[in-house]
Design an enzyme around this catalytic site. Structure first.
Site, PDB file in Angstrom:
ATOM      1  N   LEU A   1    -116.588  92.564  38.998  1.00 25.78           N
ATOM      2  CA  LEU A   1    -116.226  92.148  37.623  1.00 25.78           C
ATOM      3  C   LEU A   1    -115.242  91.359  37.239  1.00 25.78           C
ATOM      4  CD1 LEU A   1    -116.791  96.024  35.911  1.00 25.78           C
ATOM      5  CD2 LEU A   1    -118.216  93.785  35.890  1.00 25.78           C
TER       6      LEU A   1
ATOM      7  N   PHE B   1    -105.367  93.723  44.811  1.00 24.56           N
ATOM      8  CA  PHE B   1    -106.219  94.598  45.699  1.00 24.56           C
ATOM      9  C   PHE B   1    -106.141  93.560  47.100  1.00 24.56           C
ATOM     10  CE2 PHE B   1    -108.552  91.105  43.692  1.00 24.56           C
ATOM     11  CZ  PHE B   1    -109.203  90.378  44.711  1.00 24.56           C
TER      12      PHE B   1
ATOM     13  N   TYR C   1    -105.180  92.447  50.682  1.00 26.00           N
ATOM     14  CA  TYR C   1    -103.715  92.451  51.070  1.00 26.00           C
ATOM     15  C   TYR C   1    -102.654  92.115  50.406  1.00 26.00           C
ATOM     16  CZ  TYR C   1    -106.717  92.303  55.347  1.00 26.00           C
ATOM     17  OH  TYR C   1    -107.781  92.637  56.202  1.00 26.00           O
ATOM     18  N   ASP C   2    -102.820  92.133  49.051  1.00 23.26           N
ATOM     19  CA  ASP C   2    -101.821  91.593  47.931  1.00 23.26           C
ATOM     20  C   ASP C   2    -100.238  92.255  48.173  1.00 23.26           C
ATOM     21  OD1 ASP C   2    -103.213  89.501  46.780  1.00 23.26           O
ATOM     22  OD2 ASP C   2    -103.978  91.090  45.107  1.00 23.26           O
TER      23      ASP C   2
ATOM     24  N   THR D   1    -121.936  87.486  43.031  1.00 22.03           N
ATOM     25  CA  THR D   1    -120.791  88.762  43.212  1.00 22.03           C
ATOM     26  C   THR D   1    -121.146  89.922  42.284  1.00 22.03           C
ATOM     27  OG1 THR D   1    -118.612  89.010  43.109  1.00 22.03           O
ATOM     28  CG2 THR D   1    -119.102  87.584  41.297  1.00 22.03           C
TER      29      THR D   1
ATOM     30  N   HIS E   1    -105.322  81.275  45.668  1.00 17.37           N
ATOM     31  CA  HIS E   1    -106.335  80.576  46.506  1.00 17.37           C
ATOM     32  C   HIS E   1    -107.675  80.360  45.687  1.00 17.37           C
ATOM     33  CE1 HIS E   1    -106.448  84.892  47.056  1.00 17.37           C
ATOM     34  NE2 HIS E   1    -107.829  84.549  47.759  1.00 17.37           N
TER      35      HIS E   1
ATOM     36  N   ASP F   1    -116.378  82.923  49.439  1.00 15.97           N
ATOM     37  CA  ASP F   1    -116.109  83.816  50.496  1.00 15.97           C
ATOM     38  C   ASP F   1    -114.672  83.325  50.849  1.00 15.97           C
ATOM     39  OD1 ASP F   1    -116.831  85.809  52.297  1.00 15.97           O
ATOM     40  OD2 ASP F   1    -116.284  84.418  54.100  1.00 15.97           O
TER      41      ASP F   1
ATOM     42  N   LYS G   1    -113.938  88.639  39.275  1.00 22.29           N
ATOM     43  CA  LYS G   1    -114.485  87.560  39.369  1.00 22.29           C
ATOM     44  C   LYS G   1    -115.487  86.938  38.279  1.00 22.29           C
ATOM     45  CE  LYS G   1    -114.520  87.730  44.575  1.00 22.29           C
ATOM     46  NZ  LYS G   1    -115.204  87.598  45.752  1.00 22.29           N
TER      47      LYS G   1
END
Length: 207
Positions: free
Chosen positions: A11, A154, A156-157, A8, A182, A70, A13
């Site tokens: 930052l 960010f 769909y939050d 990725t 998740h 993913d 993550k």
């Protein structure tokens, strides 16, 4: 020190993974450490296929253990859409705002109690030879609201409502969201396997 790469350039993550692996004396690298490495096409039809493609391809190319994820949103009333296309749901005009706008429009005539949805994260771990060691799946169930709520997060939050918290994920603090998200759930499963020795990032599964 042993190394692992997280496939990725995000930052946020990277920070999550660095915190997790610090206690195991494993240095975390990301795609930001390999600026010339090309983007890996996500040609899979499912989340786990895309995560597997990213993990195994990067591991073989760079000869380092890789963890790839993913993630996306599945809406029951839309037969699982946007699914693997979550980040590019609005097509050429894709952006977080446009993706949300398209989703809300698609659900205009769907009753409130039928707007069920869930976030998915799949993590795939590959060793330096590009062989899959383990995979992990985390989910978060909720509903799609009719309007945006909250300023955090960010994707769909702002339209993903979690009944147990009476908030959208954009109305939660980062700590609250991480405790039930998740991605957090998938990471906790991975951490548990690291703790109990079920996952060895540097093992050769052909031995």
């Amino acid at each position: 020190m042993k190394e692992v790469m997280i496939a990725t350039a995000n930052l946020g993550k990277a920070k999550e993974f660095k915190s997790l692996f610090a206690q195991y004396d494993i240095e975390v690298k990301t795609l930001l450490d390999f600026p010339d490495y090309p983007e890996i096409p996500e040609t899979g039809e499912t989340f786990i296929e895309n995560a597997t493609i990213k993990a195994t391809t990067a591991a073989k190319d760079l000869n380092i253990p890789v963890i790839a994820d993913d993630s996306g949103l599945s809406v029951d009333a839309l037969d699982g859409a946007p699914g693997v296309y979550s980040a590019r749901y609005a097509g050429p005009e894709k952006s977080d705002a446009n993706n949300r706008k398209k989703l809300l429009a698609a659900l205009t005539d769907v009753a409130d109690d039928q707007r069920t949805a869930r976030f998915h994260t799949y993590l795939v771990v590959a060793n330096a030879e590009g062989q899959v060691l383990k995979s992990y799946h985390g989910t978060l169930d909720g509903f799609i609201t009719r309007e945006e709520r909250g300023d955090n997060g960010f994707g769909y939050d702002t339209i993903f409502y979690v009944p147990s918290e009476d908030k959208t994920t954009a109305q939660m603090s980062a700590e609250q969201k991480d405790s039930l998200s998740h991605r957090g759930n998938a990471l906790r499963l991975l951490a548990k396997d690291l703790e109990n020795g079920e996952l060895n990032l540097h093992e050769d599964i052909n031995r």
